[in-house]
Design an enzyme around this catalytic site. Structure first.
Site, PDB file in Angstrom:
ATOM      1  N   HIS A  90       0.874  -1.262   0.114  1.00 58.99           N
ATOM      2  CA  HIS A  90       0.390   0.014  -0.017  1.00 58.99           C
ATOM      3  C   HIS A  90       0.986   1.259   0.058  1.00 58.99           C
ATOM      4  CE1 HIS A  90      -4.318   1.416   0.617  1.00 58.99           C
ATOM      5  NE2 HIS A  90      -3.017   2.635   0.616  1.00 58.99           N
TER       6      HIS A  90
ATOM      7  N   GLY B  10      -9.383   7.461  -2.473  1.00 51.16           N
ATOM      8  CA  GLY B  10      -9.785   9.102  -2.292  1.00 51.16           C
ATOM      9  C   GLY B  10     -11.135   9.518  -0.891  1.00 51.16           C
TER      10      GLY B  10
ATOM     11  N   HIS C 103      -9.631   0.467  -0.237  1.00 49.09           N
ATOM     12  CA  HIS C 103      -9.436   1.307   0.330  1.00 49.09           C
ATOM     13  C   HIS C 103     -11.308   1.374   1.656  1.00 49.09           C
ATOM     14  CE1 HIS C 103      -6.699   3.487  -1.110  1.00 49.09           C
ATOM     15  NE2 HIS C 103      -5.707   4.063  -0.377  1.00 49.09           N
TER      16      HIS C 103
ATOM     17  N   GLU D 207     -10.662   2.827   6.857  1.00 46.50           N
ATOM     18  CA  GLU D 207      -9.963   4.420   7.032  1.00 46.50           C
ATOM     19  C   GLU D 207     -10.561   5.649   7.463  1.00 46.50           C
ATOM     20  OE1 GLU D 207      -6.107   6.520   5.038  1.00 46.50           O
ATOM     21  OE2 GLU D 207      -7.603   5.814   4.464  1.00 46.50           O
TER      22      GLU D 207
ATOM     23  N   ASP E 282       1.627   3.852   3.122  1.00 40.23           N
ATOM     24  CA  ASP E 282       0.569   3.856   2.393  1.00 40.23           C
ATOM     25  C   ASP E 282       1.320   5.922   1.555  1.00 40.23           C
ATOM     26  OD1 ASP E 282      -2.308   5.650   1.620  1.00 40.23           O
ATOM     27  OD2 ASP E 282      -2.326   6.407   3.832  1.00 40.23           O
TER      28      ASP E 282
END
Length: 373
Positions: A26, A187, A214, A217, A314
């Site tokens: 990632h 996004g 994703h 988070e 990340d």
């Protein structure tokens, strides 16, 4: 920022984490630029930066990204994306991205990025992918010339708040034999569930093309459910808020009972990898339910319960970090030893979007490297 700087060691030992073979799952292309490169590319296109020197700019990125909000964190990408609108800019960034991974001991990486964000100067979607692939291949050659071996694949990403997911999915499949190894959506997570792009995910499943999403988070369990059941995700991008589905009851000083909910049990039983990014998770507020310090991160809880945790950066620029630094931070806080760090890398190797035989070979490379440490 260049990732060729500091060397990190396993806590209390002389074992160099930086020298160990590692896997990066990632890692965003537009979050891994060198600050000096941004300054140079900005000068060439006349783009105004919030700071004029590489050091000051690197500090600006880290400070701005540490707001505790994913939305504010994402605003820093306006700067990096601005200098990645030409074939030359994309290729240079991708080349240096691979160089810095290799310098940090990464032997396999998957780089994610959204081609739809790089069309302002007239490139087509296919041209952006080709430019990034050219840079990746140059970076691999550079690493080889320095005696390092690295392999890198592209994760073609659609922006979840836009409506181009099908077009991007088709782009990814079109380049599956020319560098693309998987698909992602990224996004703003809250309010933009994976289910909005169900048609694209259906298409990818029909094409046997792997997906990571994703989720978990900036949004919670419903987002994770959507990633798994609408997106058919084989991995969860972050997924840290899966810990909200775990109940811990302490009966007394010696007895602790842990109960998994249906969702977390499913993720554990299916061995769905969690692409955890400790420093980033702190910056974006992803772990605010548990605290605001690395020791509060549910990483260790998930690891001790048997989830397939992996360690990621990340965005190396925004977090001023590397894989080695993330591993060093975790080992300091949770007292992990070499065996733990090897487990994280083997988890990541098993979760890559490589063919099975290649995953097995990668695992052998990792084990051999750790045996020699």
């Amino acid at each position: 920022m260049s990732d060729r700087g500091e060397e990190y060691f396993l806590s209390g030992t002389d074992i160099s984490i930086s020298s160990l073979p590692k896997v990066s799952l990632h890692d965003h292309l537009d979050g891994g630029l060198r600050a000096g490169t941004i300054v140079e590319l900005s000068d060439a296109i006349g783009f105004d930066l919030p700071a004029s020197t590489p050091d000051d700019l690197a500090d600006w990125f880290e400070t701005s990204a540490g707001s505790g909000s994913l939305v504010d964190y994402l605003k820093t990408f306006d700067v990096t994306i601005a200098v990645m609108q030409t074939r030359e800019g994309l290729s240079r960034v991708a080349r240096e991205f691979v160089q810095d991974l290799a310098a940090d001991g990464v032997v396999y990486g998957e780089v994610r990025w959204a081609p739809e964000q790089h069309l302002a100067s007239g490139l087509t979607l296919d041209q952006t992918v080709e430019a990034v692939q050219a840079g990746i291949e140059q970076g691999i050659d550079d690493a080889r010339a320095e005696g390092r071996v690295i392999r890198v694949g592209q994760l073609i990403t659609a922006m979840r708040h836009a409506d181009r997911a099908m077009e991007i999915a088709e782009l990814a499949v079109r380049h599956r034999d020319r560098g693309a190894v998987g698909f992602d959506i990224a996004g703003a997570e809250l309010g933009f569930p994976a289910g909005n792009h169900r048609a694209a995910f259906d298409y990818l499943a029909q094409q046997y093309f792997p997906v990571t999403v994703h989720a978990g988070e900036a949004d919670g369990l419903d987002s994770i459910r959507g990633a798994l059941f609408d997106g058919r995700a084989l991995r969860l991008g972050h997924g840290v808020r899966l810990a909200e589905d775990i109940t811990i009851e302490r009966q007394d000083d010696e007895s602790t009972y842990v109960t998994l909910g249906g969702l977390s049990q499913w993720v554990k039983d299916r061995e769905i990898a969690l692409e955890l990014s400790p420093s980033s998770n702190l910056q974006t507020g992803a772990i605010e339910k548990w605290g605001d310090d690395l020791s509060d991160h549910p990483f260790d809880l998930l690891y001790q319960l048997g989830f397939k945790v992996t360690v990621n950066t990340d965005n190396r620029l925004m977090s001023n970090t590397t894989i080695s630094r993330e591993l060093a931070l975790l080992s300091d806080v949770f007292d992990y030893d070499l065996t733990d760090l090897e487990t994280f890398q083997l988890n990541a190797a098993a979760a890559t979007f490589l063919p099975l035989e290649d995953r097995e070979e990668l695992a052998d490379v990792i084990s051999e490297g750790f045996d020699e440490a």
